[in-house]
Motif scaffolding. Structure first.
Motif, PDB file in Angstrom:
ATOM      1  N   THR A  97       0.804  -1.227   0.000  1.00  6.28           N
ATOM      2  CA  THR A  97       0.000   0.000   0.000  1.00  6.28           C
ATOM      3  C   THR A  97       0.833   1.271   0.000  1.00  6.28           C
ATOM      4  N   GLU A  98       2.153   1.136   0.188  1.00  6.25           N
ATOM      5  CA  GLU A  98       3.055   2.287   0.313  1.00  6.25           C
ATOM      6  C   GLU A  98       2.581   3.226   1.422  1.00  6.25           C
ATOM      7  N   ALA A  99       2.187   2.618   2.534  1.00  4.94           N
ATOM      8  CA  ALA A  99       1.716   3.367   3.696  1.00  4.94           C
ATOM      9  C   ALA A  99       2.632   3.097   4.884  1.00  4.94           C
ATOM     10  N   ALA A 100       2.651   4.041   5.840  1.00  9.20           N
ATOM     11  CA  ALA A 100       3.316   3.817   7.118  1.00  9.20           C
ATOM     12  C   ALA A 100       2.296   3.160   8.037  1.00  9.20           C
ATOM     13  N   VAL A 101       2.597   1.954   8.485  1.00 13.45           N
ATOM     14  CA  VAL A 101       1.621   1.142   9.209  1.00 13.45           C
ATOM     15  C   VAL A 101       2.031   1.033  10.671  1.00 13.45           C
ATOM     16  N   GLY A 102       1.072   1.165  11.574  1.00 12.68           N
ATOM     17  CA  GLY A 102       1.353   1.077  12.999  1.00 12.68           C
ATOM     18  C   GLY A 102       0.359   0.210  13.730  1.00 12.68           C
ATOM     19  N   LEU A 103       0.830  -0.474  14.770  1.00 14.08           N
ATOM     20  CA  LEU A 103      -0.026  -1.181  15.717  1.00 14.08           C
ATOM     21  C   LEU A 103       0.091  -0.435  17.035  1.00 14.08           C
ATOM     22  N   LEU A 114       2.875   3.345  20.235  1.00  7.19           N
ATOM     23  CA  LEU A 114       3.171   2.522  19.072  1.00  7.19           C
ATOM     24  C   LEU A 114       3.919   1.268  19.515  1.00  7.19           C
ATOM     25  N   ALA A 115       3.339   0.107  19.238  1.00  6.48           N
ATOM     26  CA  ALA A 115       3.949  -1.160  19.634  1.00  6.48           C
ATOM     27  C   ALA A 115       4.758  -1.785  18.504  1.00  6.48           C
ATOM     28  N   VAL A 116       4.275  -1.662  17.276  1.00  3.28           N
ATOM     29  CA  VAL A 116       4.958  -2.208  16.096  1.00  3.28           C
ATOM     30  C   VAL A 116       4.767  -1.213  14.956  1.00  3.28           C
ATOM     31  N   ARG A 117       5.785  -1.042  14.124  1.00  4.98           N
ATOM     32  CA  ARG A 117       5.652  -0.173  12.963  1.00  4.98           C
ATOM     33  C   ARG A 117       6.256  -0.833  11.736  1.00  4.98           C
ATOM     34  N   ALA A 118       5.778  -0.424  10.581  1.00 14.44           N
ATOM     35  CA  ALA A 118       6.306  -0.932   9.315  1.00 14.44           C
ATOM     36  C   ALA A 118       6.125   0.144   8.260  1.00 14.44           C
ATOM     37  N   GLU A 119       7.044   0.184   7.294  1.00 13.83           N
ATOM     38  CA  GLU A 119       6.942   1.155   6.220  1.00 13.83           C
ATOM     39  C   GLU A 119       7.452   0.540   4.921  1.00 13.83           C
ATOM     40  N   SER A 120       7.066   1.140   3.823  1.00  7.53           N
ATOM     41  CA  SER A 120       7.497   0.630   2.520  1.00  7.53           C
ATOM     42  C   SER A 120       8.888   1.172   2.189  1.00  7.53           C
ATOM     43  N   ASP A 121       9.452   0.688   1.095  1.00  3.52           N
ATOM     44  CA  ASP A 121      10.739   1.221   0.649  1.00  3.52           C
ATOM     45  C   ASP A 121      10.564   2.168  -0.541  1.00  3.52           C
ATOM     46  N   MET A 124       9.287   8.099  -1.857  1.00  2.00           N
ATOM     47  CA  MET A 124       8.593   9.088  -1.036  1.00  2.00           C
ATOM     48  C   MET A 124       7.707   8.337  -0.051  1.00  2.00           C
ATOM     49  N   ARG A 125       8.027   8.394   1.241  1.00  3.77           N
ATOM     50  CA  ARG A 125       7.256   7.619   2.209  1.00  3.77           C
ATOM     51  C   ARG A 125       7.239   8.317   3.563  1.00  3.77           C
ATOM     52  N   LEU A 126       6.200   8.005   4.334  1.00  7.26           N
ATOM     53  CA  LEU A 126       6.089   8.470   5.705  1.00  7.26           C
ATOM     54  C   LEU A 126       6.737   7.456   6.633  1.00  7.26           C
ATOM     55  N   SER A 127       7.098   7.912   7.831  1.00  7.31           N
ATOM     56  CA  SER A 127       7.722   7.018   8.796  1.00  7.31           C
ATOM     57  C   SER A 127       7.204   7.350  10.189  1.00  7.31           C
ATOM     58  N   LEU A 128       6.957   6.321  10.987  1.00  6.42           N
ATOM     59  CA  LEU A 128       6.544   6.477  12.378  1.00  6.42           C
ATOM     60  C   LEU A 128       7.755   6.277  13.281  1.00  6.42           C
ATOM     61  N   ALA A 129       7.809   7.006  14.398  1.00 10.53           N
ATOM     62  CA  ALA A 129       8.920   6.895  15.335  1.00 10.53           C
ATOM     63  C   ALA A 129       8.681   5.745  16.305  1.00 10.53           C
ATOM     64  N   ASP A 130       9.724   4.971  16.573  1.00 14.17           N
ATOM     65  CA  ASP A 130       9.623   3.846  17.498  1.00 14.17           C
ATOM     66  C   ASP A 130       9.099   4.302  18.858  1.00 14.17           C
ATOM     67  N   GLY A 131       8.095   3.583  19.361  1.00 19.29           N
ATOM     68  CA  GLY A 131       7.621   3.814  20.718  1.00 19.29           C
ATOM     69  C   GLY A 131       6.915   5.130  20.962  1.00 19.29           C
ATOM     70  N   GLN A 132       6.568   5.861  19.902  1.00 20.50           N
ATOM     71  CA  GLN A 132       5.925   7.160  20.119  1.00 20.50           C
ATOM     72  C   GLN A 132       4.578   6.998  20.811  1.00 20.50           C
ATOM     73  N   ARG A 133       4.222   8.022  21.571  1.00 21.07           N
ATOM     74  CA  ARG A 133       2.947   8.038  22.277  1.00 21.07           C
ATOM     75  C   ARG A 133       2.088   9.175  21.755  1.00 21.07           C
ATOM     76  N   GLN A 134       0.796   9.026  21.899  1.00 20.08           N
ATOM     77  CA  GLN A 134      -0.107  10.105  21.551  1.00 20.08           C
ATOM     78  C   GLN A 134      -1.354  10.004  22.415  1.00 20.08           C
ATOM     79  N   PRO A 135      -2.088  11.113  22.554  1.00 15.54           N
ATOM     80  CA  PRO A 135      -3.308  11.085  23.361  1.00 15.54           C
ATOM     81  C   PRO A 135      -4.287  10.030  22.850  1.00 15.54           C
TER      82      PRO A 135
END
Length: 246
Positions: A97-103, A114-121, A124-135
């Protein structure tokens, strides 16, 4: 042959939730197992009377009693198994899907992490930071979690209040988006949480303390039909992860 007794199954669901999430309020437990406050309270009173759980005097939260805390069967390993098996399917989904995927995992009554993250190669792509928190109320994930937990208006308002939206969003619109997510199975955030980013999310049912899958893309890079297809695909990924590997 008769089926399982619903109230007994619900009681064990409460015990497993407390085994995995720890001390929880009546409203948290009710949302976690899909019970109305009155039905949940009746079961909690029964479990207290039977010595399986106890109510903390100061916080009014319920927790397993010490003998039941030692019961290995009530240590809800479903979340750990979900995290363990999510990596490869999420990577394949991100590539397709060429998406930044998070669990995402609920870690408190106010936050998810964020417990698990994955991204495409892709170039042009988005990336999630390891262990990030949000409300807990923010993003498509917050809407999807509220939808799958059937959060009340008051609870949604509590989660909504501390979120700093990058684009103006009224609570009325937010609540309507949660209701839409409950119907179609996935939530959408189109630049409200992060300008330039669109995210689709689907809550994972029945796994304490609460999990959600998200897929983020560059804003405006997909049509409405493609967003719907991404949401449908995310539900399929969620359902795949919900089935333990044989």
């Amino acid at each position: 042959m008769t089926g399982p007794v619903r109230s007994v199954s619900q009681a064990f669901a409460i015990l497993r939730l407390l085994g995995g999430a720890g001390a929880s309020t009546l409203s948290d437990i009710g949302r976690g197992v899909g019970l109305s406050p009155s039905s949940c309270l009746n079961l909690l009173k029964t479990l207290v009377a039977e010595g399986a759980i106890e109510r903390e005097g100061t916080t009014k939260r319920y927790r397993l009693t010490r003998p039941w805390q030692a019961a290995e069967a009530l240590r809800d390993h479903a979340g750990a198994r979900l995290v363990e098996r999510a990596g490869l399917p999420m990577e394949a989904f991100a590539q397709a899907t060429e998406a930044a995927v998070g669990l995402w995992k609920i870690v408190s009554r106010d936050r998810m992490q964020l417990a698990v993250r994955a991204e495409s190669d892709a170039g042009m792509r988005l990336s999630l930071a390891d262990g990030q928190r949000q409300p807990l109320g923010s993003g498509a994930a917050g809407r999807a979690i509220a939808a799958i937990q059937r959060a009340t208006d008051a609870e949604m308002a509590r989660r909504f209040a501390p979120v700093r939206w990058q684009s103006a969003l009224s609570f009325e619109t937010y609540a309507r988006q949660v209701a839409d997510a409950a119907v179609r199975g996935y939530a959408i955030d189109q630049g409200f949480t992060h300008r330039g980013v669109w995210t689709v999310a689907a809550g994972v049912p029945g796994v304490a303390p609460g999990y959600c899958l998200s897929a983020s893309i560059v804003a405006g890079s997909r049509s409405e039909a493609e967003i719907a297809a991404l949401g449908t695909a995310l539900i399929a990924l969620r359902d795949e992860l919900a089935v333990p590997a044989g």
